[in-house]
Write a protein that holds these residues in place. Structure first.
Motif, PDB file in Angstrom:
ATOM      1  N   VAL A  52       0.729  -1.160  -0.041  1.00 50.67           N
ATOM      2  CA  VAL A  52       0.113  -0.031  -0.011  1.00 50.67           C
ATOM      3  C   VAL A  52       0.947   1.270   0.064  1.00 50.67           C
ATOM      4  O   VAL A  52       1.660   1.353   0.880  1.00 50.67           O
ATOM      5  N   SER A  53       0.618   2.009  -1.026  1.00 47.06           N
ATOM      6  CA  SER A  53       1.360   3.470  -1.086  1.00 47.06           C
ATOM      7  C   SER A  53       0.370   4.583  -0.795  1.00 47.06           C
ATOM      8  O   SER A  53      -0.657   4.298  -0.554  1.00 47.06           O
ATOM      9  N   HIS A  54       0.779   5.598  -1.026  1.00 43.21           N
ATOM     10  CA  HIS A  54      -0.348   6.831  -1.014  1.00 43.21           C
ATOM     11  C   HIS A  54      -1.154   7.026  -2.004  1.00 43.21           C
ATOM     12  O   HIS A  54      -2.031   7.601  -1.994  1.00 43.21           O
TER      13      HIS A  54
ATOM     14  N   TYR B  13      -3.172   4.441  -2.595  1.00 41.59           N
ATOM     15  CA  TYR B  13      -4.327   3.656  -2.053  1.00 41.59           C
ATOM     16  C   TYR B  13      -5.690   4.260  -2.173  1.00 41.59           C
ATOM     17  O   TYR B  13      -5.700   5.105  -1.655  1.00 41.59           O
TER      18      TYR B  13
ATOM     19  N   TRP C 149       2.515   2.327  -8.623  1.00 44.75           N
ATOM     20  CA  TRP C 149       3.362   3.106  -7.502  1.00 44.75           C
ATOM     21  C   TRP C 149       3.226   2.319  -6.450  1.00 44.75           C
ATOM     22  O   TRP C 149       2.429   2.595  -5.389  1.00 44.75           O
TER      23      TRP C 149
END
Lengths: 482, 455
Positions: A320-322, A324, A334
């Motif tokens: 999970v990155s920003h 999400y 990303w």
């Protein structure tokens, strides 16, 4: 000279596709009837929106030559008869160079790359793939590392279904007995652990018709629905790994819909570049395929197609990155600082395949014809048979190994494989088939041979001779050290 | 090997300059300046690249080793998979174990990046709730300035599973580690209200934006004292910029990226998991046939991929050892230079640093002139792009909302300082890079430029 019982196998003919210029290649491997070619593989624009041009098969005045092909794969270990493209794929030199250029672009000025180049590059790759697989909308196409990652994405949302009480404990997920090892473990990690029950479809091998598969599949669905439980997911291989057989996915998806299976996930790790992939025709909810296996991409890049539906918003990349919450495709584009170059070279790969006569269709056709021809050559020489009819093969074929080699376990197949690599410089995976009760001189070992554009007849002749030598020397697996 | 770094906290001694004066490398024996330039000659010319913190950097010799590994796989992948890969990964893990002073190589897993490590740790917490080992409402504590990916990971894995989240605000600008420790204690108290158990505390070793080196050893001690079940240190920036001794720090989980400050290509990180005598239930979210064989083995095979950036760690170690003092020498040099450059900038602009020098490693926050009128996160982002495009300087900018009316640091013009640039120093940087930034901002101020002017 060894005499053995030869089982007569009905001669299967390869059904020829329509004219090479037509994109409507009716591939019997899908189990579709010859009678009605399906609609155009490349759809006309819908919604009045302009879509980028589908990859054209360019009729070049000169297609790529033999020596150019050899040069593109000159980095392969020339001493090895590399007849196992199925496991790890292959990547031509021009694509390696394209990838290195992308890598350098990032290293040169990574901030600028991240803010200005990366997203557009990923989107372009996704668009190319969308067109290749006949998906409706690019939002349905996400790029991930490999089919193993795609399985984690799909199965994680199943796990949440149990955790959040939307599914009842004991609801079912169905998969093939020959499902890839990673998929089986993913089922254990995400389904069984969350409270689901896994049902395996027992598939016969050797197999002689797609009807055998369809029958077993129906049986498994019945087993799944006993006790009134729901089948939340069916995981179906398009081309199984070991043993390798082309599964009639379109038929099976249809049965799933009839039998009220919630979601269908087609694991087509070997799909693109190996069999025809038309995701709308196939009709599954999720479809994943590796591009680094049969589509000349570097390790590693795969796509996960998710049919547009209400469920799409439940899918998340496990890392999970920003991003999400912005949709699976954006999340997957990303997942933290990484090397995305393998995902960015897809347009270059299209250029590469279009250097071949007939483009990717031509490549698939020739690979299939040649691998069947080589398989039949080997079977004839060894007095064995293919594991399934040619129209259930793709660019890979299973060939029985002489029973006198004494393959009595999976361990034996690994030892024999190593022996073939070390002693004869032949790279080929071997499958262990447990004999049924009462079988006389059972064929318990099957080699899976692949054919890709870089292979030569000599590769398979070397394998043929190696086995014949072993047989002549009265070799058995028991003689190999542990 | 890792020495105790008082900046990591845990000591009651003063924080004044206990370090040796950084020596420039002895050119006759170590890597020379021109060799360093050659190693980083692929960097874009004309860019003052003072943002090593975001994406790191990789010297040409390590890139070359990286390509060698990639080619080795492509040459004969089956042989590579069966005979080479596992040993290569183990070798990298063993080197890292020594670097970070872990007890056992079983405690060291290689993953893509800190973001992946966060997924691993938080999935485990999620299962704790899903399988009713945790009570609904039990807490996860994190810092308000935690990396956005970590915040989202908590949103993805903790909240839907029934956990609650406490964000601890840390002061910024900050003047002492005591301020940090006090604020953290307050946050923990909130987490424990109403009889809830704090199942996990996530603490940055070096925060990202704004960047401050936290007294992580003290904070871990406070967690233990307050009954926090597990502590996860997100040290994305740590290895290669500050000493890392995982036993000293004492956390349960500790992650750091090697592609940021340790010269590896994108991307490779290690996740340290302190050995426990029960199954720690840590799994890589991408499940392969290695599932159940322990996190290090699971992470070493997550399907066909390019593992070469994980395999190239020995070459990165070779590279740092060409410098006088090895990685310790590099860290000292970077720290001294970034502090020197930071002071030069604030003196020139009449602003202030965001933290004292003992609360920073190879990055420091430098106040920007109030006249630029940075009034939002969006302004900071636009200003960053503007400076990149018009002045050839790459530097991230942080917007710090003023706390209360009248409070907060002011610059020489008496205006509130609301923007801070995070400057980095890595071995390829020169003073000119920072002069270029100094002059760019000075010019903007002289021309009465403000963020309002950027579309």
């Amino acid at each position: 000279m060894l005499r053995r019982l030869v089982i007569l196998v009905p001669k299967f003919t390869i059904r020829r596709p329509l004219s090479p210029a037509s994109p409507n290649l009716v591939n019997p491997c899908h189990g579709r009837s010859m009678a009605s070619p399906d609609g155009n593989h490349r759809h006309p624009e819908t919604n009045g929106e302009a879509k980028p041009p589908a990859p054209k098969k360019q009729k070049l005045s000169t297609s790529i030559t033999d020596s150019e092909i050899q040069s593109e794969f000159s980095h392969h270990d020339a001493s090895v008869a590399r007849i196992n493209n199925g496991s790890f794929g292959s990547c031509p030199q021009s694509i390696i160079s394209a990838q290195q250029r992308w890598q350098l672009r990032f290293l040169r000025q990574p901030d600028s790359f991240y803010f200005n180049d990366l997203k557009a590059g990923i989107l372009e790759s996704r668009e190319f793939i969308r067109s290749l697989i006949n998906a409706d909308d690019v939002s349905e196409v996400s790029i991930v590392d490999n089919a193993t990652t795609a399985a984690a994405v799909v199965l994680q949302q199943i796990a949440w279904g149990f955790t959040e009480g939307r599914f009842q404990k004991g609801d079912v997920a169905v998969m093939l007995h020959y499902a890839y090892g990673a998929v089986k473990k993913s089922m254990e990690a995400y389904v069984t652990r969350a409270g689901g029950r896994v049902v395996e479809v027992q598939l016969p091998f050797p197999v002689s018709s797609k009807e055998e598969i369809i029958t077993e599949f129906r049986r498994a669905l019945e087993r799944g629905k006993e006790n009134g439980q729901r089948i939340r997911l069916a995981v179906i291989d398009h081309v199984t790994s070991m043993p390798s057989v082309v599964i009639p996915v379109k038929e099976l998806v249809k049965i799933c819909r009839e039998e009220d299976v919630d979601q269908v996930f087609v694991d087509a790790a070997h799909g693109i570049g190996c069999v025809d992939v038309d995701v709308k025709e196939i009709g599954a909810d999720f479809y994943t395929s590796n591009l680094h296996k049969w589509f000349f991409s570097p390790p590693s890049v795969a796509f996960l197609y998710c049919r547009r539906s209400a469920k799409l918003s439940d899918l998340h990349h496990p890392v999970v990155s920003h991003e999400y919450g912005n949709g699976l495709a954006i999340e997957s584009a990303w997942i933290g600082t990484r090397d995305y170059s393998a995902q960015l070279v897809v347009p270059s790969v299209l250029e590469f395949v279009n250097r071949f006569e007939g483009g990717i269709e031509g490549i698939k056709k020739r690979n299939h014809e040649q691998v069947v021809r080589m398989g039949e050559m080997l079977a004839k020489s060894w007095g064995t048979q293919l594991g399934c009819p040619p129209d259930m093969c793709s660019s890979m074929v299973m060939i029985g190994l002489p029973w006198c080699l004494g393959i009595t376990s999976e361990r034996d197949t690994l030892k024999l494989r190593v022996h073939l690599r070390d002693r004869f410089a032949v790279e080929v995976p071997i499958y262990y088939r447990a004999p049924k009760e009462g079988e006389v001189d059972p064929v318990t070992g099957y080699a899976r041979i692949s054919h890709q554009v870089y292979n030569k007849v000599e590769d398979y002749e070397r394998f043929r001779d190696a086995i014949n030598k072993l047989v002549g020397d009265k070799f058995t697996c028991a003689s190999l050290s542990a | 090997m890792a020495g105790d770094d008082p900046r990591n906290g845990g000591s009651s001694h003063g924080h004044s300059n206990h370090r040796h004066v950084a020596k420039k490398p002895k050119l006759s024996q170590s890597i020379s300046e021109s060799e360093i330039r050659a190693e980083f000659s692929h960097h874009a010319e004309g860019v003052a690249r003072i943002n090593n913190g975001s994406f790191g950097s990789c010297p040409a010799s390590v890139q070359s080793a990286h390509r060698d590994w990639q080619l080795r796989f492509l040459r004969q992948p089956d042989e590579f998979y069966f005979n080479i890969l596992k040993d290569g990964i183990l070798r990298s893990r063993t080197l890292i174990k020594a670097l970070i002073n872990a007890d056992d190589v079983e405690e060291v897993s290689l993953v893509d990046n800190a973001t992946t490590a966060a997924a691993i740790v938080l999935q485990q917490v999620s299962r704790g709730f899903a399988e009713s080992r945790f009570k609904p409402g039990d807490t996860v504590v994190m810092l308000h300035c935690a990396f956005q990916a970590v915040k989202k990971s908590i949103q993805a894995y903790v909240t839907p599973a029934g956990g609650s989240v406490i964000e601890v605000e840390l002061p910024f600008p900050v003047s002492s580690k005591e301020e940090i420790i006090d604020a953290f204690k307050l946050g923990l108290d909130r987490g424990k209200r109403d009889g809830r158990t704090v199942r996990l505390a996530i603490i940055d070793h070096i925060t990202s934006m704004p960047s401050v080196l936290l007294p992580v050893k003290d904070l871990v001690r406070v967690c233990r004292e307050e009954g926090v079940e597990r502590v996860f240190v997100d040290a994305a920036h740590a290895i290669g910029s500050v000493n890392v001794d995982v036993k000293e720090i004492g956390a349960d989980f500790y992650v750091s990226n090697l592609h940021k400050w340790f010269f590896c290509p994108p991307s490779v990180a290690f996740l340290y998991c302190r050995k426990v005598d029960f199954s720690n239930d840590m799994h890589h979210p991408v499940v392969s046939h290695e599932y159940g064989n322990g996190l290090p083995i699971e992470s070493a095979w997550i399907g066909t991929r390019d593992y070469s950036s994980q395999l190239v760690v020995p070459s990165a170690v070779e590279f740092v050892e060409r410098f006088e003092g090895g990685v310790e020498g590099i860290m000292r040099w970077n720290h001294e230079e970034v502090v020197k450059m930071g002071k030069m900038l604030v003196e020139s602009w009449g602003t202030n640093l965001g933290s004292p020098q003992e609360m920073c490693a190879s990055m420091i926050m430098v106040g920007l002139p109030s006249r630029l009128l940075i009034s939002s996160t969006e302004d900071a982002s636009k200003l960053r792009s503007y400076i990149r495009e018009h002045h050839g300087v790459e530097v991230p900018i942080h917007y710090q909302a003023p706390k209360e009316e009248g409070e907060g640091p002011r610059d020489k013009d008496g205006g509130r300082i609301t923007g801070y640039a995070r400057i980095s120093h890595q071995v390829y940087n020169t003073a000119e890079d920072y002069y270029k930034f100094r002059d760019a901002v000075t010019e903007l101020v002289e021309k009465n430029f403000t963020c309002r002017l950027i579309l």
